[in-house]
Design an enzyme around this catalytic site. Structure first.
Site, PDB file in Angstrom:
ATOM      1  N   GLY A  31      44.771  40.597  46.608  1.00  0.00           N
ATOM      2  CA  GLY A  31      45.393  41.668  47.579  1.00  0.00           C
ATOM      3  C   GLY A  31      43.856  42.863  47.654  1.00  0.00           C
ATOM      4  O   GLY A  31      42.772  42.495  47.659  1.00  0.00           O
ATOM      5  N   ALA A  32      44.309  44.076  48.111  1.00  0.00           N
ATOM      6  CA  ALA A  32      43.208  44.853  48.541  1.00  0.00           C
ATOM      7  C   ALA A  32      42.495  44.299  49.534  1.00  0.00           C
ATOM      8  O   ALA A  32      41.141  44.518  49.406  1.00  0.00           O
ATOM      9  CB  ALA A  32      42.561  45.492  47.317  1.00  0.00           C
ATOM     10  N   HIS A  34      40.012  43.144  52.435  1.00  0.00           N
ATOM     11  CA  HIS A  34      38.902  43.696  53.282  1.00  0.00           C
ATOM     12  C   HIS A  34      38.397  42.965  54.348  1.00  0.00           C
ATOM     13  O   HIS A  34      38.824  41.671  54.348  1.00  0.00           O
ATOM     14  CB  HIS A  34      37.937  44.164  52.379  1.00  0.00           C
ATOM     15  CG  HIS A  34      37.328  42.963  51.384  1.00  0.00           C
ATOM     16  ND1 HIS A  34      36.648  42.135  51.708  1.00  0.00           N
ATOM     17  CD2 HIS A  34      37.306  42.943  49.990  1.00  0.00           C
ATOM     18  CE1 HIS A  34      36.465  41.146  50.810  1.00  0.00           C
ATOM     19  NE2 HIS A  34      36.822  41.808  49.681  1.00  0.00           N
ATOM     20  N   HIS A  37      38.117  39.121  53.250  1.00  0.00           N
ATOM     21  CA  HIS A  37      39.278  38.204  53.038  1.00  0.00           C
ATOM     22  C   HIS A  37      39.625  37.760  54.666  1.00  0.00           C
ATOM     23  O   HIS A  37      40.095  36.707  54.667  1.00  0.00           O
ATOM     24  CB  HIS A  37      40.399  38.995  52.491  1.00  0.00           C
ATOM     25  CG  HIS A  37      40.207  39.372  51.265  1.00  0.00           C
ATOM     26  ND1 HIS A  37      40.066  40.494  50.873  1.00  0.00           N
ATOM     27  CD2 HIS A  37      40.233  38.413  49.943  1.00  0.00           C
ATOM     28  CE1 HIS A  37      40.024  40.625  49.449  1.00  0.00           C
ATOM     29  NE2 HIS A  37      40.090  39.479  48.845  1.00  0.00           N
ATOM     30  N   GLN A  61      43.340  36.374  34.423  1.00  0.00           N
ATOM     31  CA  GLN A  61      42.162  36.101  34.678  1.00  0.00           C
ATOM     32  C   GLN A  61      41.176  37.294  34.219  1.00  0.00           C
ATOM     33  O   GLN A  61      39.957  37.449  34.658  1.00  0.00           O
ATOM     34  CB  GLN A  61      41.722  35.480  35.874  1.00  0.00           C
ATOM     35  CG  GLN A  61      42.066  36.419  37.196  1.00  0.00           C
ATOM     36  CD  GLN A  61      41.763  36.010  38.551  1.00  0.00           C
ATOM     37  OE1 GLN A  61      42.467  35.103  38.887  1.00  0.00           O
ATOM     38  NE2 GLN A  61      40.829  36.078  39.176  1.00  0.00           N
ATOM     39  N   GLN A 155      33.169  30.409  40.781  1.00  0.00           N
ATOM     40  CA  GLN A 155      34.748  30.046  40.948  1.00  0.00           C
ATOM     41  C   GLN A 155      34.895  29.054  41.866  1.00  0.00           C
ATOM     42  O   GLN A 155      35.611  28.113  41.706  1.00  0.00           O
ATOM     43  CB  GLN A 155      35.220  31.496  41.277  1.00  0.00           C
ATOM     44  CG  GLN A 155      36.663  31.209  41.843  1.00  0.00           C
ATOM     45  CD  GLN A 155      37.404  32.518  42.139  1.00  0.00           C
ATOM     46  OE1 GLN A 155      37.867  33.137  41.178  1.00  0.00           O
ATOM     47  NE2 GLN A 155      37.450  32.898  43.412  1.00  0.00           N
ATOM     48  N   MET A 186      31.110  42.366  50.435  1.00  0.00           N
ATOM     49  CA  MET A 186      32.422  42.940  50.543  1.00  0.00           C
ATOM     50  C   MET A 186      33.011  42.398  49.209  1.00  0.00           C
ATOM     51  O   MET A 186      33.179  41.199  48.953  1.00  0.00           O
ATOM     52  CB  MET A 186      33.242  42.361  51.719  1.00  0.00           C
ATOM     53  CG  MET A 186      32.475  42.891  52.863  1.00  0.00           C
ATOM     54  SD  MET A 186      33.602  44.049  53.672  1.00  0.00           S
ATOM     55  CE  MET A 186      32.368  44.318  55.045  1.00  0.00           C
ATOM     56  N   ARG A 189      36.449  45.608  44.941  1.00  0.00           N
ATOM     57  CA  ARG A 189      35.842  46.558  43.842  1.00  0.00           C
ATOM     58  C   ARG A 189      35.180  47.812  44.626  1.00  0.00           C
ATOM     59  O   ARG A 189      35.086  48.891  43.867  1.00  0.00           O
ATOM     60  CB  ARG A 189      35.095  45.944  42.764  1.00  0.00           C
ATOM     61  CG  ARG A 189      35.772  45.012  41.824  1.00  0.00           C
ATOM     62  CD  ARG A 189      35.107  44.876  40.688  1.00  0.00           C
ATOM     63  NE  ARG A 189      35.962  44.362  39.556  1.00  0.00           N
ATOM     64  CZ  ARG A 189      36.204  43.094  39.436  1.00  0.00           C
ATOM     65  NH1 ARG A 189      35.534  42.151  40.119  1.00  0.00           N
ATOM     66  NH2 ARG A 189      37.088  42.777  38.481  1.00  0.00           N
TER      67      ARG A 189
HETATM   68  O1  PAF Z   1      38.942  35.353  44.057  1.00  0.00           O
HETATM   69  C1  PAF Z   1      39.894  35.815  43.651  1.00  0.00           C
HETATM   70  O2  PAF Z   1      40.353  36.804  44.492  1.00  0.00           O
HETATM   71  C2  PAF Z   1      40.674  35.081  42.790  1.00  0.00           C
HETATM   72  O3  PAF Z   1      39.979  34.857  41.584  1.00  0.00           O
HETATM   73  C3  PAF Z   1      41.771  34.218  43.185  1.00  0.00           C
HETATM   74  C4  PAF Z   1      40.996  32.997  43.537  1.00  0.00           C
HETATM   75  C5  PAF Z   1      42.449  34.642  44.157  1.00  0.00           C
HETATM   76  C6  PAF Z   1      42.728  33.725  42.003  1.00  0.00           C
HETATM   77  O4  PAF Z   1      43.276  34.654  41.704  1.00  0.00           O
END
Ligand code: PAF
Length: 282
Positions: A31-32, A34, A37, A61, A155, A186, A189
């Site tokens: 979420g949040a 920007h 995304h 996480q 990731q 972006m 945070r």
């Molecule tokens: O990158 C992220 O925003 C998170 O790590 C994800 C992949 C949505 C998993 O919570």
């Protein structure tokens, strides 16, 4: 635009759409939302008939309770933003119970060592949490393609490994980093930065670009030392790590080879907010 709050209602919808021959793209988020995304969602919309965006702040996480507590939660604004992109989007915004039932614990994973480098050294258990949520989300949404940003390059590599190890039938698509006009990558945070800190944080990308130039003629060690010195002189930013790694295994580069591909990675703090960024070196 429909928002599903439970996996059962979402699964029914997905089943119907798949039976009608639709392809599904998936953009998992916390979420949040920007522009970064939104660029992932646009890519997903180009490649697929319909797109699922999940909005879930995944507790397992976070290695830092304050970070989890302060993480922005803005579902209504997120829905409004997604509405501006088009009609073929649906949202999955589950509760913690819908994902974890009563056991809010991360599963343990091995990602063949990828999880011990960089972020893994500084954020204990982080990639177990990411592996847990991404695996569950992929099993619930069952998309054809899923989209992840290269800002979280480690990731992205770990998710590719997860999908290959568990034979999850989805194509993972890495998307380039979306930057503010200043060059700052972006991130949700960034919203927590003061105006001054936001301006000063552009220093991270500027330094990465300088390092990229230096990597042409200098050793990885010399480039990292140079980066460390730049941050030592900066009044607001504190470097947590700089690493130059081989993108195949994310191991530190000892000696450069023309046949390998490298990236430089930085994590730094400003106003107690942790920012990460990376660029390709060759
Ligand atoms: O990158 C992220 O925003 C998170 O790590 C994800 C992949 C949505 C998993 O919570």
């Amino acid at each position: 635009m429909t928002t599903f709050y439970t996996q059962n209602t979402l699964k029914n919808y997905v089943q119907t759409e798949k039976s009608a021959g639709k392809t599904i793209g998936f953009v998992p988020t916390m979420g949040a939302l920007h522009k970064g995304h939104l660029s992932l969602v646009r890519n997903a919309m180009t490649d697929n008939d319909i797109v699922c965006v999940s909005v879930f702040v995944n507790p397992t996480q976070f290695d830092n309770a304050t970070d989890l507590e302060k993480y922005p939660r803005t579902l209504e604004a997120d829905v409004e933003l997604l509405k501006t992109l088009g009609k073929n989007i649906f949202i999955y915004a589950p509760s913690i119970k819908d994902i974890y039932e009563t056991d809010v614990e991360a599963e343990k994973f091995s990602f063949d060592g990828l999880e011990f480098e960089m972020e893994g050294k500084f954020r204990t258990g982080h990639f177990d949490g990411v592996g847990t949520i991404v695996k569950r989300l992929l099993e619930i949404v069952t998309p054809h393609k899923a989209y992840f940003g290269e800002k979280d390059f480690q990731q992205l590599m770990i998710i590719k490994k997860l999908v290959s190890k568990y034979k999850i039938p989805v194509e993972i698509i890495g998307c380039s980093i979306f930057r503010e006009a200043s060059g700052l990558a972006m991130s949700s945070r960034n919203e927590r930065l003061s105006d001054e800190a936001r301006k000063e944080s552009a220093f991270i990308y500027k330094t990465l670009l300088e390092a990229q130039k230096k990597f042409g003629t200098k050793s990885a060690m010399k480039v990292k030392e140079w980066v460390q010195k730049q941050f030592n002189k900066h009044p607001l930013l504190t470097l947590e790590y700089v690493e130059i790694a081989n993108i195949k295994n994310l191991k530190t580069v000892k000696r450069k080879s023309k046949n390998e591909t490298y990236r430089i990675f930085i994590a730094a703090f400003i106003e107690d907010i942790r920012l990460i960024d990376n660029v390709a070196l060759n």
